[in-house]
Enzyme design. Structure first.
Site, PDB file in Angstrom:
ATOM      1  N   THR A 101       1.672   7.380  -0.986  1.00  0.00           N
ATOM      2  CA  THR A 101       2.539   8.530  -1.220  1.00  0.00           C
ATOM      3  C   THR A 101       2.120   9.228  -2.507  1.00  0.00           C
ATOM      4  OG1 THR A 101       4.410   7.519  -0.059  1.00  0.00           O
ATOM      5  CG2 THR A 101       4.929   9.263  -1.640  1.00  0.00           C
ATOM      6  N   LEU A 152       0.786  -1.236   0.000  1.00  0.00           N
ATOM      7  CA  LEU A 152       0.000   0.000   0.000  1.00  0.00           C
ATOM      8  C   LEU A 152       0.821   1.291   0.000  1.00  0.00           C
ATOM      9  CD1 LEU A 152      -2.940  -0.935   2.414  1.00  0.00           C
ATOM     10  CD2 LEU A 152      -2.582  -1.544   0.022  1.00  0.00           C
ATOM     11  N   ASP A 153       2.126   1.196  -0.011  1.00  0.00           N
ATOM     12  CA  ASP A 153       2.950   2.403  -0.114  1.00  0.00           C
ATOM     13  C   ASP A 153       4.194   2.126  -0.948  1.00  0.00           C
ATOM     14  OD1 ASP A 153       3.653   5.053   0.266  1.00  0.00           O
ATOM     15  OD2 ASP A 153       4.616   4.710   2.202  1.00  0.00           O
ATOM     16  N   LEU A 154       3.972   1.533  -2.109  1.00  0.00           N
ATOM     17  CA  LEU A 154       5.091   1.238  -2.990  1.00  0.00           C
ATOM     18  C   LEU A 154       5.635   2.514  -3.623  1.00  0.00           C
ATOM     19  CD1 LEU A 154       3.755  -1.909  -4.888  1.00  0.00           C
ATOM     20  CD2 LEU A 154       5.460  -1.859  -3.056  1.00  0.00           C
TER      21      LEU A 154
END
Length: 246
Positions: A118, A81-83
């Site tokens: 992000t 969920l935050d690659l």
């Protein structure tokens, strides 16, 4: 030896919540997480210094590693969920290591999402807080990473007003105009993005997650099936690139 997909996930070696430390003579409780050491930096720095000289074969090799890492995670009921490039490290022999799981979601633990991703890498449905397909969030972010590896720049802006994604919508409304504009911005020839790359990127960044390609679908795209390097070959190429920079 054959690489295991789990080898592409940074290893947790030890952790402790109530660890007593001595701070200027006073006993304090602290916590720590001890992770596997990745000695060769992260992909943000790699892209910053090398995106203009790495070729599609190198990009594809690392993209394979990223997709293998995601496939393993998703099979375990885990979603990153935050690659982003900062969360992709380079381990021994320059192998990709997926890291930073602070905002990840585990099906076994349940609960709500704690991560909003992000800017520039997060899927539109995550921004809109209308998430129903967790795997699709990671797929979208991986698509953006693929583009950034290729170009060194973001493909889409992100508007401050929630629910508005004019660049992303314009791309899917008129992809030919998008690719022409990108080539001009990058000062690259019209064939810099081949049709196979375009097809894969478009499928990974589809606005509606219902129609966004999944991991097994990604593997069937022509661009994905083209040449890759062995890990030893990749390490040699990256070392040579580093020497050119120095």
């Amino acid at each position: 030896p054959t690489r295991r997909s789990s080898d592409l996930i940074i290893k947790l070696l030890d952790s402790k919540d109530d660890y007593v430390i001595d701070k200027q003579g006073e006993k304090c409780l602290s916590s720590y997480i001890l992770m596997e050491y990745a000695p060769n930096g992260n992909f943000s720095d790699f892209i910053k210094f090398h995106s203009n000289i790495i070729n599609d074969t190198v990009i594809r090799t690392y993209f394979h590693q990223l997709i293998d890492a995601l496939s393993y995670m998703h099979s375990q009921g885990a979603y990153h969920l935050d690659l982003k490039p900062e969360n992709l490290l380079m381990g021994e022999n320059y192998q990709l290591k997926l890291a930073d799981f602070d905002g990840s979601y585990l099906k076994s633990e349940g609960g709500g999402l704690i991560c909003l991703g992000t800017m520039f890498y997060r899927a539109p449905e995550l921004i809109a807080k209308k998430v129903w397909n967790l795997a699709a969030l990671d797929i979208y972010s991986a698509g953006i990473i693929l583009f950034v590896l290729k170009t060194g720049r973001y493909p889409f802006r992100e508007e401050a007003e929630p629910g508005h994604f004019s660049d992303l919508e314009a791309f899917h409304d008129s992809p030919n105009d998008f690719w022409k504009t990108q080539c001009k911005l990058l000062k690259k020839p019209a064939d810099f993005f081949d049709e196979d790359f375009k097809d894969l990127f478009q499928a990974m960044t589809t606005i509606d997650p219902l129609y966004r390609v999944g991991i097994e679908g990604i593997k069937r795209f022509n661009w994905f099936k083209k040449e890759t390097l062995t890990q030893d070959q990749l390490a040699t190429v990256i070392k040579n690139i580093a020497l050119l920079r120095n």
